[in-house]
Each structure stands twice: as C-alpha cells, then as structure tokens.
Enzyme design. Structure first.
Site, PDB file in Angstrom:
ATOM      1  N   LYS A  54       0.840  -1.201   0.000  1.00  0.00           N
ATOM      2  CA  LYS A  54       0.000   0.000   0.000  1.00  0.00           C
ATOM      3  C   LYS A  54       0.874   1.250   0.000  1.00  0.00           C
ATOM      4  CE  LYS A  54      -3.932  -2.167   2.234  1.00  0.00           C
ATOM      5  NZ  LYS A  54      -4.491  -2.661   3.482  1.00  0.00           N
ATOM      6  N   GLN A  98      -5.073  -1.331   9.496  1.00  0.00           N
ATOM      7  CA  GLN A  98      -5.062  -2.690   8.937  1.00  0.00           C
ATOM      8  C   GLN A  98      -5.714  -3.679   9.913  1.00  0.00           C
ATOM      9  OE1 GLN A  98      -3.952  -3.408   5.820  1.00  0.00           O
ATOM     10  NE2 GLN A  98      -4.374  -5.585   6.035  1.00  0.00           N
ATOM     11  N   ASP A 121     -11.511   3.059   3.925  1.00  0.00           N
ATOM     12  CA  ASP A 121     -11.946   1.656   3.845  1.00  0.00           C
ATOM     13  C   ASP A 121     -13.464   1.555   3.657  1.00  0.00           C
ATOM     14  OD1 ASP A 121     -10.009  -0.411   4.045  1.00  0.00           O
ATOM     15  OD2 ASP A 121      -9.620   0.095   6.141  1.00  0.00           O
TER      16      ASP A 121
HETATM   17  N1  GUN Z   1      -7.494  -6.577   6.143  1.00  0.00           N
HETATM   18  C1  GUN Z   1      -7.812  -7.315   5.057  1.00  0.00           C
HETATM   19  N2  GUN Z   1      -8.418  -6.567   4.118  1.00  0.00           N
HETATM   20  C2  GUN Z   1      -8.485  -5.320   4.613  1.00  0.00           C
HETATM   21  C3  GUN Z   1      -8.996  -4.091   4.104  1.00  0.00           C
HETATM   22  O1  GUN Z   1      -9.551  -3.995   2.998  1.00  0.00           O
HETATM   23  N3  GUN Z   1      -8.854  -3.012   4.926  1.00  0.00           N
HETATM   24  C4  GUN Z   1      -8.281  -3.105   6.162  1.00  0.00           C
HETATM   25  N4  GUN Z   1      -8.225  -1.998   6.888  1.00  0.00           N
HETATM   26  N5  GUN Z   1      -7.802  -4.228   6.658  1.00  0.00           N
HETATM   27  C5  GUN Z   1      -7.904  -5.320   5.883  1.00  0.00           C
END
Ligand code: GUN
Length: 296
Positions: A54, A98, A121
């Site tokens: 990311k 995350q 998100d």
């Molecule tokens: N963990 C797995 N997929 C995601 C996501 O799309 N966003 C976040 N914040 N954590 C994750």
C-alpha cells in the site's frame, strides 16, 4: 479452459495511472497532495506485506504516505489517541487501520473513531449506512474493485442473478449492496446456507469471499457465469515443497465451466489497493472542495 480470464492486474494498473494523472492535476491546480495514513498494529506477516505494498503504490500515485507501525502490546487508548491525531491532521486525507487487530483491541471502537470523511476503507457505520441507502458514502475497496471487474466483463448487469458467498462486513455485505444498487437480484450465501452448491448454480455473477481454499467447485458454477474470486489463501504445495496462494474457487475446474473468471493471484487482489488510492483521491477532493475527475 472455456472461460475468459479477467485481468485484474492490468485493470488495476490502468486505474492507478488515471489516479496518478488526477493527483498531479490536483497538485498543480490546487497545491494539494493527497495523504494516506496506514496504521499496522503487530507483526502479522500477511498484513506486513499488504501495508508495504500500500505504501509503495501510494507513493507511485504521487500521494504522501504516512506509515505507523505499532507494537502488538499497544493499548486501545493509545491507538485511539493516534487516530484522533490523524483525524485532526490536515495533511492526512485518508486513514486505514489494517485488520485484523490484536484481540485486546476493540475493532468496532477503532473503526468508529476514524472520521467518516477520512475512512477510506468505508467501514465506518456512517459510510456503511450511506452506501446501503444510496446516499453516497465511501465504498469498501475490495467490493468496489470487484464490481469494476464484473462490469468490465459483462457491461450492463441489470436483472442478473448474483450470488455472493460470504457475509463479512469487509466484502460480502457491501458487495451484495453494490450489486443490488446495480439492479441485480442478489443472494448472500454463507456457512449455514442449505445446499450452497445449488444456490451458487443460479448465479450469472458469482462472488466467492469466504476465505476457504478452493471451496467453490466446477459443478457449483452455471455455464458461462462470471466468477470473481476474492479469496487469498496460503496453502502448502501438494509436494510439500513450500507454499502457494490459492483462491476460494477451484480455478482449474471452474474455468472449464465459467464464461469469465478472475485468477488468484492477479484478479480481485490488485484492484483492492488501486481502489484504496481511488478512495483517498476522492476523499481529498471532498475535503478541499474540488470536483473529482472521473477516474473509474
Ligand atoms: N485486512 C484485510 N483486508 C483489509 C482491508 O480492505 N482493509 C483493512 N483496513 N484491513 C484489511
């Protein structure tokens, strides 16, 4: 193999290029650089890889990346205090914490502490509600990317039967909402669904988001269906020599029956980060009051 492959890698690359162009214009015309803060608590190996990717792709899109890697021993109060600072920081337009979080930290409290305007998100209840009622709102990244791939393969999806396998807040439920908003007839199937194979076989569009390696078999699929595999499962290789990543769909048998199918890796996965960048760009435009260019 009868199915056409849906190339999420190529589509995500093109989306990221459009975002980079839009970001360059935002900087040039308005002097604003979108900023994304990513918070990782603990040392889960898969999460570390996601967070690293990311940050790299955020910088490649011309955005500012703020990474916060915290010990698994941090308290919930300390994490909430960091989020409060990020909420107040004008250089930060998007915040992602995350998941999963360590067990002693309440996921709900953390999600609800993120300012809805910075919740890239789309997990905050305000955004969930807005998406469900069609009042705007931030659309979660994996469903958004999956919908792009479905529309790329099929065009107009009005009236199609869509089955989403999995009912998570992150993927299954918002995916179903998006398909409904695009006029599909939507079924959510899950671990308690009776005769799930028969339900899956009604699908013109089948989205698998359960986290069970190769659960969806070839005979679960309606001939010609569009199959989106959201699963990313690390399994031991048959010969015991290391690991490989497989989806929730038994790819080889499914691709003999489906009309369109996403591979794993290289399907829905790369779209998730591209859509995170898209949400960060859109959030920045909203904050500074600039109409976004059409990146989709
Ligand atoms: N963990 C797995 N997929 C995601 C996501 O799309 N966003 C976040 N914040 N954590 C994750």
């Amino acid at each position: 193999m009868a199915a056409s492959l849906i190339d999420g890698k190529a589509t995500s690359q093109k989306l990221r290029e459009r975002i980079a162009t839009a970001v360059a214009r935002l900087k040039q015309d308005h002097g604003v650089t979108p900023g994304l803060a990513v918070v990782l608590v603990g040392e889960d190996p898969a999460s570390q890889i996601y967070v690293k990717n990311k940050a790299r792709q955020t910088l490649e899109a011309g955005m500012a990346s703020f990474e916060h890697r915290l010990s698994a021993a941090i308290t919930e109060a300390e994490l909430l205090s960091l989020i409060a600072k990020l909420n107040a920081d004008p250089a930060v337009h998007g915040i992602l914490v995350q998941l999963p979080l360590p067990a002693h930290i309440g996921e709900k409290a953390v999600i609800e502490s993120i300012s809805p305007g910075k919740d890239v998100d789309g997990f905050h209840p305000e955004n969930v509600g807005r998406v469900a009622t069609g009042e705007g709102g931030v659309v979660p990244c994996t469903p958004l990317g999956s919908l792009m791939l479905i529309k790329q393969a099929l065009g107009d999806i009005t009236g199609k039967n869509a089955v989403v396998i999995g009912r998570s807040n992150i993927v299954g439920k918002p995916m179903a909402q998006l398909l409904l908003a695009h006029h599909c007839t939507v079924t959510i199937a899950h671990s308690r669904t009776r005769d799930i194979a028969s339900v899956a076989r009604t699908a013109d569009i089948l989205v698998a988001a359960v986290g069970r390696p190769e659960m969806v078999k070839g005979d679960w699929i309606k001939p010609g269906a569009c199959v989106i595999d959201v699963g990313i499962n690390r399994v031991e290789k048959e010969d015991g020599q290391g690991h490989k990543v497989v989806g929730d769909v038994a790819f080889s048998e499914a691709s003999d029956v489906a009309g369109y199918i996403t591979p794993v890796p290289g399907g829905a996965g790369p779209m998730t980060i591209a859509c995170l960048l898209a949400n960060t760009y859109l959030s920045t435009c909203r904050t500074v009051g600039v109409p976004p260019v059409d990146i989709f």
